[in-house]
Each structure stands twice: as C-alpha cells, then as structure tokens.
Write a protein that holds these residues in place. Structure first.
Motif, PDB file in Angstrom:
ATOM      1  N   ASP A 244       0.754  -0.935   0.058  1.00 46.86           N
ATOM      2  CA  ASP A 244       0.046  -0.138   0.081  1.00 46.86           C
ATOM      3  C   ASP A 244       0.944   1.423   0.031  1.00 46.86           C
ATOM      4  O   ASP A 244       0.661   2.242  -0.616  1.00 46.86           O
ATOM      5  N   GLN A 245       2.063   1.147   0.668  1.00 46.45           N
ATOM      6  CA  GLN A 245       2.730   2.516   0.833  1.00 46.45           C
ATOM      7  C   GLN A 245       3.462   2.788  -0.602  1.00 46.45           C
ATOM      8  O   GLN A 245       3.735   3.810  -1.139  1.00 46.45           O
ATOM      9  N   ILE A 246       3.793   1.653  -1.396  1.00 48.41           N
ATOM     10  CA  ILE A 246       4.182   1.697  -2.658  1.00 48.41           C
ATOM     11  C   ILE A 246       3.421   2.366  -3.511  1.00 48.41           C
ATOM     12  O   ILE A 246       3.584   2.904  -4.459  1.00 48.41           O
ATOM     13  N   SER A 247       2.194   1.659  -3.262  1.00 41.66           N
ATOM     14  CA  SER A 247       1.126   2.415  -4.265  1.00 41.66           C
ATOM     15  C   SER A 247       0.754   3.698  -4.033  1.00 41.66           C
ATOM     16  O   SER A 247       0.672   4.558  -4.974  1.00 41.66           O
ATOM     17  N   LYS A 248       0.778   4.151  -2.708  1.00 47.59           N
ATOM     18  CA  LYS A 248       0.609   5.462  -2.569  1.00 47.59           C
ATOM     19  C   LYS A 248       1.581   6.508  -3.032  1.00 47.59           C
ATOM     20  O   LYS A 248       1.414   7.653  -3.491  1.00 47.59           O
ATOM     21  N   GLN A 249       2.881   5.898  -2.727  1.00 48.77           N
ATOM     22  CA  GLN A 249       4.124   6.775  -3.393  1.00 48.77           C
ATOM     23  C   GLN A 249       3.887   6.982  -4.965  1.00 48.77           C
ATOM     24  O   GLN A 249       4.145   7.936  -5.458  1.00 48.77           O
ATOM     25  N   PHE A 250       3.530   5.886  -5.702  1.00 52.14           N
ATOM     26  CA  PHE A 250       3.433   5.951  -7.242  1.00 52.14           C
ATOM     27  C   PHE A 250       2.116   6.805  -7.572  1.00 52.14           C
ATOM     28  O   PHE A 250       2.520   7.389  -8.384  1.00 52.14           O
ATOM     29  N   THR A 251       1.221   6.846  -6.536  1.00 52.20           N
ATOM     30  CA  THR A 251       0.109   7.660  -7.065  1.00 52.20           C
ATOM     31  C   THR A 251       0.380   9.145  -6.810  1.00 52.20           C
ATOM     32  O   THR A 251       0.166   9.882  -7.656  1.00 52.20           O
ATOM     33  N   LYS A 252       1.306   9.345  -5.657  1.00 51.09           N
ATOM     34  CA  LYS A 252       1.682  10.714  -5.537  1.00 51.09           C
ATOM     35  C   LYS A 252       2.568  11.306  -6.452  1.00 51.09           C
ATOM     36  O   LYS A 252       2.439  12.547  -7.029  1.00 51.09           O
ATOM     37  N   ILE A 253       3.349  10.435  -7.272  1.00 47.00           N
ATOM     38  CA  ILE A 253       4.118  10.684  -8.137  1.00 47.00           C
ATOM     39  C   ILE A 253       3.423  11.156  -9.526  1.00 47.00           C
ATOM     40  O   ILE A 253       3.341  12.046 -10.200  1.00 47.00           O
ATOM     41  N   LEU A 254       2.261  10.359  -9.843  1.00 49.67           N
ATOM     42  CA  LEU A 254       1.650  10.684 -11.095  1.00 49.67           C
ATOM     43  C   LEU A 254       0.723  11.915 -10.597  1.00 49.67           C
ATOM     44  O   LEU A 254       0.555  12.614 -11.627  1.00 49.67           O
ATOM     45  N   ASN A 255       0.231  12.293  -9.458  1.00 50.76           N
ATOM     46  CA  ASN A 255      -0.540  13.315  -9.288  1.00 50.76           C
ATOM     47  C   ASN A 255       0.248  14.565  -9.086  1.00 50.76           C
ATOM     48  O   ASN A 255      -0.022  15.707  -9.987  1.00 50.76           O
ATOM     49  N   ASP A 256       1.871  14.336  -8.965  1.00 49.03           N
ATOM     50  CA  ASP A 256       2.482  15.686  -9.110  1.00 49.03           C
ATOM     51  C   ASP A 256       2.819  15.914 -10.405  1.00 49.03           C
ATOM     52  O   ASP A 256       2.930  17.240 -10.853  1.00 49.03           O
ATOM     53  N   ILE A 257       2.913  14.923 -11.370  1.00 49.60           N
ATOM     54  CA  ILE A 257       3.034  15.020 -12.652  1.00 49.60           C
ATOM     55  C   ILE A 257       2.040  15.855 -13.349  1.00 49.60           C
ATOM     56  O   ILE A 257       1.937  16.741 -14.144  1.00 49.60           O
ATOM     57  N   THR A 258       0.641  15.356 -13.153  1.00 45.67           N
ATOM     58  CA  THR A 258      -0.329  15.791 -13.733  1.00 45.67           C
ATOM     59  C   THR A 258      -0.539  17.284 -13.168  1.00 45.67           C
ATOM     60  O   THR A 258      -1.085  18.274 -13.859  1.00 45.67           O
ATOM     61  N   TYR A 259      -0.453  17.696 -11.898  1.00 46.57           N
ATOM     62  CA  TYR A 259      -0.582  19.089 -11.236  1.00 46.57           C
ATOM     63  C   TYR A 259       0.580  20.036 -11.927  1.00 46.57           C
ATOM     64  O   TYR A 259       0.115  21.080 -12.450  1.00 46.57           O
ATOM     65  N   PHE A 260       1.864  19.482 -12.207  1.00 44.79           N
ATOM     66  CA  PHE A 260       2.743  20.332 -13.049  1.00 44.79           C
ATOM     67  C   PHE A 260       2.448  20.613 -14.464  1.00 44.79           C
ATOM     68  O   PHE A 260       2.304  21.862 -14.756  1.00 44.79           O
ATOM     69  N   ILE A 261       1.702  19.827 -15.097  1.00 40.56           N
ATOM     70  CA  ILE A 261       1.293  19.841 -16.384  1.00 40.56           C
ATOM     71  C   ILE A 261       0.169  20.703 -16.406  1.00 40.56           C
ATOM     72  O   ILE A 261       0.071  21.651 -17.372  1.00 40.56           O
TER      73      ILE A 261
END
Length: 383
Positions: A244-261
C-alpha cells in the motif's frame, strides 16, 4: 452585496462582445486545466486500480526475494509457516505468491512460444468464439490475439495446441487492451492447479496479527526468525513488504506530474488576467461620470473599489463556469479515443472556480483601486 452583483451583471451585459473576448482566455485556460486534470486523474485511477488495494489493517506481509535473478524457485515452506505461527502476536499464517501466473511452453507443429498462463477468470470478452466456463479438468483453452497470431496464420478456433506436453483445444480468442495486462492463455481452475500451480513459488507469508499486537514489532520478530531458521535463507532475503505504501508513493508521483502539467497549462490564465485588467481599466475610464455621481451622493472609496472588484470577479467566475462546461464536453470527446476513462473530480471543479476567482481579484484590484482613488473635484471638472 446582492445589489453590487446585480450592477456588475448589468455592466457586463452592456458590452457583451468585449467582455466575451476578455472571458475567452479564462474559458480556454480553465477548460485546458479541467481536461488535463481529468486525464491525469483517470490514468492514475486506472493504474492504481490495476495495482490493487491491500487490506493491511491486521496483516503484515513478509516477502522472500531471491539473491540470484536466475534462481527464483525458492520461497516459504510449510515448516516456515509453522515456525512463524509461533511468533508472539501472530494469530495465523497464510502463504501466497506475488506472481499469479505460471510460465509455460506452447507448441503448434514446429512453432514454440513461451507464454504466461493463468486460471480462467469469471468474465472474459472474446473477439472470436463463445465464452463458457471450463469445468473440471477441461482440455479447453482461451488464448490472446497475440498468441493466436504467433501460432496460426488463419483461424485458431478448435485447433489443437500443446502446453507443457498436454494437448488443449482452442475455444476462444480474447483481446488485451492497451492499458490492461492479461496472460497469454487461460485454462480451467482445476487444470491450472493440477498442472501449473506447482511452478508458482510461495514468496509471501501473510501474517495475521492479534488485535493487541504491534504490527511493526511483529514484522521485526518474524523477519529475524526467518533470517535465522528460514529454509531458503541461503538463497534469498527476507523483508517486510508494504504494497500500500508503494501504491501511495506511485500515486503521489503521478499526481505531481499531472499538477505540474496543469500548472503549465494554467499559465494561459495569466495572459487572460492581463486582458481582464485591461478591460477593467477601460471600464473605469468609461464610467468616470458614474463614479463622480456616486461619490457626490456619499459613496466611499471602499464602495467604489468593491464595486469594480466584484465586477472583475464576476466576469472571471462566469468565464470559469463556461470553461468548466467546455471542459466536460472536451473530456467526453477525449474519452472516445483514450484507452482509459478520464475522470473529472469535484476537486478539479473547485480548483477551477478558485483560480477564476483569484484571477478576478488579483488582476481587478489595480483598476478598482484607481477608480477608488479618483478625486471628486477632478471628476466634476471633467464633467
């Protein structure tokens, strides 16, 4: 406040064309942000859903990992599970595998292909053939379009293929989507268990802890025990896994990329804000007579400032709402082409309205402040 909003709306409708062109930048910017956030959120949801969710409330997962990339047959044994059950704080232990499919060799005449194989799912959409449950030790098999193309030039239905020495009949062909993952073949659950399940090593020990136990301490004690007496300690390493921690970290990375774009796309709102500031300067210049009359009848500088500031905010909010509507339309069109579903979240709508309001406040303040500081004497002289 209601009167000021009403006056603002009347002022905006007096110059419809000019104000619409001013709002156009807001509309395009907000629609772009809505689309980008929807695509990003949809992609993140699809990926994280594929990774699965894990109920870790009363469970600790102990992972075995081979020291050699060429030897992955080890894992936990029944003796290991029995030893782990005696650890303080552990109620019971279940052995599992992080790999849910088996590897196999498929042969048709002179062609040989290495594939991944699994037991038949509850639902499977076929492009050819009829989907029926494969009961018992059925000799039927469903194969992917990729495997059908590799083995056969034409129709693959009802053809005989050999999988690890056992003959199977092709009953259907399924398609694997761009964002999906499926193995190359499916057989019945009984057949999978009899012929292929022994290839999958038990590299996970799921430790179900008691309600009064500390999961972190239980994980440490279990890891220490396996490092000491584990039957595969020489060929692999033991560690506590937190999927679950790995999933949360991966989700955070994807969200950060989305917000940057989305932030890059939102830069267009700065240009739109300059347009708002420009039109508000023109509005103030055109309505100096109105400002003078209101000041003569006792309106304060704050009243004048608030009136023009509200007008700027209302202009931007209307543009934001229209932008959200266009964003919905564009997302509906985009979804017909995407391999996953773009999702517009309430957060994206709230953010869009907040940004629209902020643009109105920031870029409307200077013209509004100029109107508020206009001297009554100067206004009357002009008249």
């Amino acid at each position: 406040m209601t009167d000021k909003i009403s006056i603002a709306l009347k002022s905006i409708t007096k110059n419809k064309n000019r104000n619409f062109l001013t709002m156009l930048g807001i509309i395009i910017g907000i629609a772009s942000v809505i689309c980008i956030l929807a695509i990003g959120d949809g992609f993140t949801h699809t990926v994280t859903k594929g990774m699965g969710s894990h109920n870790v409330k009363n469970k600790v997962t102990l992972q075995w990992e081979s020291k050699s990339v060429y030897d992955t047959d080890g894992g936990f044994t029944k003796n290991d599970a029995s030893a782990l059950s005696s650890v303080k704080g552990i109620d019971h232990v279940k052995l599992a595998s992080s790999v849910v499919e088996a590897g196999a060799k498929v042969q048709y005449k002179t062609k040989n292909v290495s594939i991944g194989l699994n037991k038949q799912p509850k639902h499977l959409k076929l492009v050819k053939g009829t989907y029926l449950p494969l009961d018992g030790d059925s000799s039927g098999v469903y194969i992917s379009e990729y495997l059908a193309h590799k083995l056969f030039k034409k129709n693959a239905l009802n053809r005989l293929i050999t999988i690890d020495g056992t003959v199977f009949v092709v009953q259907g062909i399924y398609r694997v989507g761009t964002m999906d993952y499926r193995p190359d073949a499916y057989v019945s659950k009984t057949t999978f268990k009899q012929l292929f399940a022994n290839q999958i090593s038990k590299d996970q020990a799921k430790l179900y802890v008691t309600s009064d136990a500390n999961k972190k301490q239980v994980g440490k004690r279990a890891t220490k025990l396996m490092k000491k007496i584990g039957e595969q300690k020489k060929t692999g390493t033991y560690s506590v896994s937190n999927p679950d921690q790995i999933s949360k970290q991966f989700t955070k990375i994807l969200n950060d990329i989305t917000y940057f774009i989305a932030f890059i796309a939102g830069i267009s709102l700065l240009i739109a804000g300059i347009g708002v500031m420009n039109v508000m300067y023109i509005t103030v210049s055109e309505r100096r007579k109105e400002i003078g009359i209101r000041r003569a009848f006792g309106a304060t500088s704050g009243d004048i400032r608030n009136q023009f500031l509200i007008e700027s905010v209302v202009l931007c909010i209307i543009g934001g709402i229209i932008g959200i509507i266009f964003g919905y339309i564009f997302v509906s069109i985009i979804n017909t082409f995407l391999p996953f579903k773009a999702v517009i979240t309430p957060y994206a709508i709230i953010l869009s309205l907040a940004v629209s309001t902020a643009v109105g406040l920031i870029f409307g303040f200077i013209p509004s402040n100029k109107a508020a500081k206009s001297e009554l004497v100067g206004l009357l002289k002009e008249e």
